[in-house]
Write a protein that holds these residues in place. Structure first.
Motif, PDB file in Angstrom:
ATOM      1  N   ILE A  46      34.292  51.453  33.606  1.00  0.00           N
ATOM      2  CA  ILE A  46      34.762  52.826  33.756  1.00  0.00           C
ATOM      3  C   ILE A  46      33.948  53.582  34.802  1.00  0.00           C
ATOM      4  O   ILE A  46      34.497  54.321  35.631  1.00  0.00           O
ATOM      5  CB  ILE A  46      34.724  53.564  32.405  1.00  0.00           C
ATOM      6  CG1 ILE A  46      35.688  52.901  31.414  1.00  0.00           C
ATOM      7  CG2 ILE A  46      35.073  55.043  32.581  1.00  0.00           C
ATOM      8  CD1 ILE A  46      37.142  52.899  31.849  1.00  0.00           C
ATOM      9  N   SER A  47      32.636  53.403  34.806  1.00  0.00           N
ATOM     10  CA  SER A  47      31.796  54.119  35.775  1.00  0.00           C
ATOM     11  C   SER A  47      32.110  53.680  37.199  1.00  0.00           C
ATOM     12  O   SER A  47      32.097  54.503  38.129  1.00  0.00           O
ATOM     13  CB  SER A  47      30.313  53.910  35.461  1.00  0.00           C
ATOM     14  OG  SER A  47      29.961  52.543  35.538  1.00  0.00           O
ATOM     15  N   SER A  48      32.411  52.410  37.399  1.00  0.00           N
ATOM     16  CA  SER A  48      32.723  51.934  38.756  1.00  0.00           C
ATOM     17  C   SER A  48      34.066  52.461  39.231  1.00  0.00           C
ATOM     18  O   SER A  48      34.219  52.822  40.402  1.00  0.00           O
ATOM     19  CB  SER A  48      32.710  50.402  38.804  1.00  0.00           C
ATOM     20  OG  SER A  48      33.760  49.844  38.049  1.00  0.00           O
ATOM     21  N   ILE A  95      39.277  43.802  38.663  1.00  0.00           N
ATOM     22  CA  ILE A  95      38.481  44.991  38.960  1.00  0.00           C
ATOM     23  C   ILE A  95      38.290  45.135  40.469  1.00  0.00           C
ATOM     24  O   ILE A  95      38.255  46.258  41.003  1.00  0.00           O
ATOM     25  CB  ILE A  95      37.116  44.949  38.216  1.00  0.00           C
ATOM     26  CG1 ILE A  95      36.420  46.316  38.294  1.00  0.00           C
ATOM     27  CG2 ILE A  95      36.223  43.852  38.734  1.00  0.00           C
ATOM     28  CD1 ILE A  95      37.073  47.405  37.515  1.00  0.00           C
ATOM     29  N   ASP A  96      38.201  44.039  41.201  1.00  0.00           N
ATOM     30  CA  ASP A  96      38.053  44.108  42.653  1.00  0.00           C
ATOM     31  C   ASP A  96      39.299  44.716  43.292  1.00  0.00           C
ATOM     32  O   ASP A  96      39.199  45.498  44.252  1.00  0.00           O
ATOM     33  CB  ASP A  96      37.798  42.713  43.220  1.00  0.00           C
ATOM     34  CG  ASP A  96      37.363  42.751  44.677  1.00  0.00           C
ATOM     35  OD1 ASP A  96      36.365  43.444  44.974  1.00  0.00           O
ATOM     36  OD2 ASP A  96      38.019  42.111  45.518  1.00  0.00           O
ATOM     37  N   ARG A  97      40.453  44.386  42.751  1.00  0.00           N
ATOM     38  CA  ARG A  97      41.710  44.954  43.264  1.00  0.00           C
ATOM     39  C   ARG A  97      41.762  46.458  43.022  1.00  0.00           C
ATOM     40  O   ARG A  97      42.141  47.233  43.899  1.00  0.00           O
ATOM     41  CB  ARG A  97      42.889  44.259  42.591  1.00  0.00           C
ATOM     42  CG  ARG A  97      44.256  44.677  43.133  1.00  0.00           C
ATOM     43  CD  ARG A  97      45.355  43.813  42.571  1.00  0.00           C
ATOM     44  NE  ARG A  97      45.495  43.959  41.124  1.00  0.00           N
ATOM     45  CZ  ARG A  97      45.142  43.053  40.236  1.00  0.00           C
ATOM     46  NH1 ARG A  97      44.591  41.918  40.622  1.00  0.00           N
ATOM     47  NH2 ARG A  97      45.322  43.260  38.939  1.00  0.00           N
ATOM     48  N   GLY A 101      38.131  46.357  46.782  1.00  0.00           N
ATOM     49  CA  GLY A 101      37.118  45.486  47.374  1.00  0.00           C
ATOM     50  C   GLY A 101      35.869  46.194  47.861  1.00  0.00           C
ATOM     51  O   GLY A 101      35.116  45.648  48.666  1.00  0.00           O
ATOM     52  N   LYS A 102      35.615  47.390  47.358  1.00  0.00           N
ATOM     53  CA  LYS A 102      34.492  48.189  47.857  1.00  0.00           C
ATOM     54  C   LYS A 102      33.135  47.586  47.496  1.00  0.00           C
ATOM     55  O   LYS A 102      32.956  46.985  46.444  1.00  0.00           O
ATOM     56  CB  LYS A 102      34.570  49.614  47.302  1.00  0.00           C
ATOM     57  CG  LYS A 102      35.694  50.448  47.914  1.00  0.00           C
ATOM     58  CD  LYS A 102      35.663  51.875  47.376  1.00  0.00           C
ATOM     59  CE  LYS A 102      36.741  52.726  48.037  1.00  0.00           C
ATOM     60  NZ  LYS A 102      36.739  54.120  47.518  1.00  0.00           N
ATOM     61  N   THR A 103      32.185  47.824  48.397  1.00  0.00           N
ATOM     62  CA  THR A 103      30.784  47.489  48.149  1.00  0.00           C
ATOM     63  C   THR A 103      30.069  48.743  47.661  1.00  0.00           C
ATOM     64  O   THR A 103      30.638  49.841  47.671  1.00  0.00           O
ATOM     65  CB  THR A 103      30.104  46.971  49.418  1.00  0.00           C
ATOM     66  OG1 THR A 103      30.131  48.010  50.418  1.00  0.00           O
ATOM     67  CG2 THR A 103      30.825  45.740  49.956  1.00  0.00           C
ATOM     68  N   SER A 137      32.649  44.788  42.246  1.00  0.00           N
ATOM     69  CA  SER A 137      33.341  43.954  41.252  1.00  0.00           C
ATOM     70  C   SER A 137      32.459  42.809  40.771  1.00  0.00           C
ATOM     71  O   SER A 137      32.505  42.435  39.592  1.00  0.00           O
ATOM     72  CB  SER A 137      34.635  43.391  41.841  1.00  0.00           C
ATOM     73  OG  SER A 137      34.373  42.662  43.036  1.00  0.00           O
ATOM     74  N   LEU A 138      31.633  42.252  41.648  1.00  0.00           N
ATOM     75  CA  LEU A 138      30.747  41.159  41.252  1.00  0.00           C
ATOM     76  C   LEU A 138      29.679  41.666  40.287  1.00  0.00           C
ATOM     77  O   LEU A 138      29.395  41.024  39.264  1.00  0.00           O
ATOM     78  CB  LEU A 138      30.083  40.548  42.489  1.00  0.00           C
ATOM     79  CG  LEU A 138      29.102  39.398  42.232  1.00  0.00           C
ATOM     80  CD1 LEU A 138      29.817  38.205  41.599  1.00  0.00           C
ATOM     81  CD2 LEU A 138      28.410  38.974  43.537  1.00  0.00           C
ATOM     82  N   ALA A 139      29.090  42.818  40.590  1.00  0.00           N
ATOM     83  CA  ALA A 139      28.057  43.384  39.720  1.00  0.00           C
ATOM     84  C   ALA A 139      28.624  43.748  38.351  1.00  0.00           C
ATOM     85  O   ALA A 139      27.979  43.518  37.319  1.00  0.00           O
ATOM     86  CB  ALA A 139      27.442  44.614  40.372  1.00  0.00           C
TER      87      ALA A 139
END
Length: 274
Positions: A46-48, A95-97, A101-103, A137-139
């Motif tokens: 949720i925070s991301s 989540i990446d979608r 794809g943001k860093t 998304s990886l984190a």
């Protein structure tokens, strides 16, 4: 309420994402200002989403309408090979979608995602200062990796698992580097499980289920140190399980309002104590 600045920590929760969406809604209505936000385990999802620039309405819609069952992809072969029933790949792509794809350096807020290096028993923190080019998304996939449910995964020289297994003092720190007070929002469940039958030809599945749910229930009921009580808000989610991948729309809605109403009730007292 007079405008106040804090660093919110959305901690734990597993699949109980709607409660965290309700927490953010209450913070906005109470005119709480923040430019740093911390996510741990389910709270990192949720925070991301919020830190990426999505509106609260969009975050709520995702929390209430996502079919969590799609992330299970459970397999005993995966458990044997990788230490988890699910690889976590389906979740990471999802989540990446949503995050385009943001860093970390591309986020609208200073997002801090906390995971655990199980090999060393220490927190690993992802943010724009330490990991600017790492995909969020990886984190998040690392942070919400419930042991045995999602596979262990390596990152550099770390072996990553769920951030919720960390002790309180790993979260209560000066995240903004300027003394801005933190408030940790934690979900606590009182889930009572039905008895699991541990007989049959292959009882290993039942044993794993028992271990996972006991672990998640213990984490949910973890004792809060007196030193952190003044800046901790506990949301009692009742009988909602942290590993319920088949929640009904009604259950999700109830969790949202649990988070929202609890913060509405408790936050003024916590703000005054700061």
């Amino acid at each position: 309420m007079e405008k106040k600045k804090i660093v919110p920590i959305l901690a734990g929760g597993g699949t109980r994402l709607p409660a965290h969406a309700g927490i953010l809604q209450a913070l906005e209505e109470y005119n709480i200002d923040f430019d740093n936000i911390v996510g741990v385990s389910g709270g990192s999802i949720i925070s991301s989403l919020y830190a990426s620039g999505l509106t609260l309405a969009e975050v709520k819609h995702i929390a209430l309408n996502t079919n969590y069952n799609q992330f299970r992809e459970f397999s005993l072969i995966k458990l044997i090979r990788n230490g988890g029933l699910s690889s976590g790949d389906v979740f990471e792509r999802w989540i990446d979608r949503l995050l385009d794809g943001k860093t970390f350096k591309e986020m609208d807020y200073n997002l801090h995602v906390v995971a655990t290096d199980v090999a060393r028993g220490k927190p690993v923190i992802f943010n724009k200062e330490q990991t600017p080019d790492v995909k969020v998304s990886l984190a998040v996939r690392f942070s919400m990796s419930i042991p045995l449910v999602f596979s262990f995964k390596k990152f550099k020289d770390h072996l990553m698992v769920d951030g919720s297994i960390l002790s309180e003092d790993a979260l209560h720190r000066d995240w903004a580097d300027d003394g801005t007070p933190v408030i940790c929002f934690r979900l606590k469940g009182d889930y009572e499980y039905d008895e699991v039958k541990t007989n049959g030809i292959f009882p290993i599945v039942q044993y794993i289920s028992l271990l996972i749910r006991t672990f998640m229930t213990t984490i949910s009921r973890e004792y809060i140190n007196d030193a952190f009580w003044h800046n901790t808000v506990v949301i009692n989610t009742g009988t909602s399980s942290a590993v319920d991948f088949t929640m009904t729309p009604a259950q999700k809605e109830a969790l949202y309002f649990k988070g929202y109403h609890t913060v509405n009730k408790i936050l003024p007292m916590k703000i005054r104590s700061l």
